[in-house]
Design an enzyme around this catalytic site. Structure first.
Site, PDB file in Angstrom:
ATOM      1  N   GLY A   1      49.520  68.765  65.844  1.00  0.00           N
ATOM      2  CA  GLY A   1      50.535  69.260  64.908  1.00  0.00           C
ATOM      3  C   GLY A   1      51.366  68.056  64.484  1.00  0.00           C
TER       4      GLY A   1
ATOM      5  CD  GLU B   1      50.682  70.272  60.081  1.00  0.00           C
ATOM      6  OE1 GLU B   1      49.540  69.865  59.825  1.00  0.00           O
ATOM      7  OE2 GLU B   1      51.200  70.139  61.211  1.00  0.00           O
TER       8      GLU B   1
ATOM      9  N   GLY C   1      48.142  48.799  53.830  1.00  0.00           N
ATOM     10  CA  GLY C   1      49.569  48.690  54.146  1.00  0.00           C
ATOM     11  C   GLY C   1      50.394  49.817  53.538  1.00  0.00           C
TER      12      GLY C   1
ATOM     13  CG  ASP D   1      51.130  62.298  62.594  1.00  0.00           C
ATOM     14  OD1 ASP D   1      51.681  62.618  61.526  1.00  0.00           O
ATOM     15  OD2 ASP D   1      50.244  62.979  63.136  1.00  0.00           O
TER      16      ASP D   1
ATOM     17  N   GLY E   1      41.779  58.225  69.761  1.00  0.00           N
ATOM     18  CA  GLY E   1      42.561  59.439  69.991  1.00  0.00           C
ATOM     19  C   GLY E   1      43.725  59.583  69.034  1.00  0.00           C
TER      20      GLY E   1
HETATM   21  P1  ATP Z   1      46.173  59.769  59.139  1.00  0.00           P
HETATM   22  O1  ATP Z   1      46.069  60.991  58.284  1.00  0.00           O
HETATM   23  O2  ATP Z   1      44.862  59.200  59.593  1.00  0.00           O
HETATM   24  O3  ATP Z   1      47.144  59.888  60.268  1.00  0.00           O
HETATM   25  P2  ATP Z   1      47.517  58.689  56.857  1.00  0.00           P
HETATM   26  O4  ATP Z   1      46.519  58.838  55.743  1.00  0.00           O
HETATM   27  O5  ATP Z   1      48.646  59.636  56.902  1.00  0.00           O
HETATM   28  O6  ATP Z   1      46.788  58.595  58.247  1.00  0.00           O
HETATM   29  P3  ATP Z   1      47.497  55.874  56.308  1.00  0.00           P
HETATM   30  O7  ATP Z   1      48.038  55.527  54.983  1.00  0.00           O
HETATM   31  O8  ATP Z   1      46.005  55.886  56.472  1.00  0.00           O
HETATM   32  O9  ATP Z   1      48.161  57.228  56.803  1.00  0.00           O
HETATM   33  O10 ATP Z   1      48.071  54.847  57.406  1.00  0.00           O
HETATM   34  C1  ATP Z   1      49.450  54.756  57.715  1.00  0.00           C
HETATM   35  C2  ATP Z   1      49.782  53.323  58.048  1.00  0.00           C
HETATM   36  O11 ATP Z   1      49.018  52.921  59.191  1.00  0.00           O
HETATM   37  C3  ATP Z   1      49.433  52.314  56.956  1.00  0.00           C
HETATM   38  O12 ATP Z   1      50.497  52.203  56.030  1.00  0.00           O
HETATM   39  C4  ATP Z   1      49.213  51.039  57.763  1.00  0.00           C
HETATM   40  O13 ATP Z   1      50.447  50.380  58.006  1.00  0.00           O
HETATM   41  C5  ATP Z   1      48.646  51.569  59.092  1.00  0.00           C
HETATM   42  N1  ATP Z   1      47.177  51.481  59.089  1.00  0.00           N
HETATM   43  C6  ATP Z   1      46.295  52.425  58.667  1.00  0.00           C
HETATM   44  N2  ATP Z   1      45.023  51.982  58.779  1.00  0.00           N
HETATM   45  C7  ATP Z   1      45.108  50.745  59.295  1.00  0.00           C
HETATM   46  C8  ATP Z   1      44.149  49.731  59.649  1.00  0.00           C
HETATM   47  N3  ATP Z   1      42.820  49.922  59.491  1.00  0.00           N
HETATM   48  N4  ATP Z   1      44.602  48.555  60.156  1.00  0.00           N
HETATM   49  C9  ATP Z   1      45.935  48.331  60.338  1.00  0.00           C
HETATM   50  N5  ATP Z   1      46.888  49.234  60.026  1.00  0.00           N
HETATM   51  C10 ATP Z   1      46.488  50.413  59.503  1.00  0.00           C
END
Ligand code: ATP
Length: 301
Positions: free
Chosen positions: A39, A140, A221, A248, A283
């Site tokens: 969640g 949610e 990023g 998260d 995880g």
């Molecule tokens: P999820 O749904 O998988 O929890 P999300 O789509 O909400 O993720 P993302 O934009 O994929 O969020 O990632 C959040 C942050 O995590 C990015 O802004 C970046 O700083 C970090 N991050 C994500 N993927 C990577 C990676 N492969 N290497 C380093 N940092 C990452």
């Protein structure tokens, strides 16, 4: 350290490993079934508690075995649970995640008790907002609860951070005056459908009255848009093992940075570091670092 209230979902993630994703009408045998706390509300609360935050959760679980485990899980991770209630009628929120041998997945979410986090519950715990500096929410729980919480926070001068996930249209009542709106790229696309670049879509959303818009861009990023303009923040380079919970942990790290009096840019850099550590481990909640893990990572650099 500033107090943070999280108003959000608490789910049991049931991960069911199967040879293949079953089609309609098919019965197959699972290879394994595992249970994990999940969640977005609970994940973000736990991400912040592990980083030493003063985190108070308002949420709801069912009066069932899953509910007890989810409640204990919050407590064991250091989240304050005075605002978590037990629902007599609805089971705990549950996400059934089928993962095939080929790594494909199918997810079925049942909101359960999360759908009963209502205006009356927020009113019962209004006092939690009195001395809070930040309120963190996701999408949610029912939208009218979010709208009401926004009003409570505005009255009490609490800064609101909203993660619009899963994405759904946001009313002006929610957007106007938000301290931070933080979607990922696909949520931004859903909130601003149609053609346009990342910055054009962001400008549209920013124009609806939010003070700071942060779009997370996965391994690319993140981007901050506010009255100072647009600024990009690179991800911290790591070998990705499992990107589940990247978002998260980024949001948790960001809010903790702010609650520790970092300015917004420093908090985004801290969030990027915390999220990078998360993606370098397997995880969801299991990969969220605590303070010792962040220090160990920095020491190993
Ligand atoms: P999820 O749904 O998988 O929890 P999300 O789509 O909400 O993720 P993302 O934009 O994929 O969020 O990632 C959040 C942050 O995590 C990015 O802004 C970046 O700083 C970090 N991050 C994500 N993927 C990577 C990676 N492969 N290497 C380093 N940092 C990452």
């Amino acid at each position: 350290m500033a107090k943070i209230v999280v108003v959000g979902s608490i789910n049991m993630d049931v991960v069911i490993r199967v040879p293949h994703i079953p089609i309609e009408g098919e019965t197959i045998m699972a290879r394994s079934v595992q249970y994990y706390g999940g969640g977005k509300g609970a994940n973000q609360a736990i991400a912040m508690s592990r980083l030493g935050g003063d985190v108070h959760m308002i949420g709801r679980v069912g009066k069932d075995a899953h509910g007890q485990r989810l409640y204990d899980n919050l407590l064991e991770n250091g989240t304050k649970t005075a605002g978590v209630e037990w629902d007599e009628d609805q089971p705990s929120g549950t996400a059934y995640i089928y993962v095939s041998d080929r790594g494909e997945n199918n997810i079925v979410v049942f909101s359960g008790a999360n759908s009963k986090v209502d205006v009356a519950q927020i009113n019962r715990y209004e006092h939690l907002f009195d001395d809070a500096e930040y309120c963190l929410m996701q999408m949610e729980i029912p939208r009218e609860t979010i709208e009401h919480t926004v009003q409570v926070c505005k009255q009490k001068g609490v800064k609101i951070i909203l993660n619009p996930a899963p994405a759904q249209p946001l009313s002006d009542q929610i957007l106007e005056g938000l301290y931070i709106l933080i979607p990922n790229e696909s949520e931004l696309d859903l909130l601003c459908p149609g053609p346009g670049s990342l910055e054009e879509k962001s400008a549209k959303l920013y124009g609806s009255g939010v003070q700071n818009l942060i779009v997370t861009l996965g391994a690319k990023g993140s981007m901050l848009m506010n009255e100072a303009g647009v600024k990009y923040f690179p991800a911290v380079p790591v070998k990705p093992v499992d990107t589940t919970a990247a978002g998260d942990s980024f949001i948790g790290g960001l809010t903790i940075g702010l609650s520790n009096k970092m300015d917004l840019e420093a908090a985004i850099q801290y969030a990027s570091l915390v999220a990078a550590i998360t993606v370098s481990k397997m995880g969801a909640q299991a990969s969220l670092p605590d303070l010792a893990a962040v220090e160990a990572y920095l020491a190993g650099k």
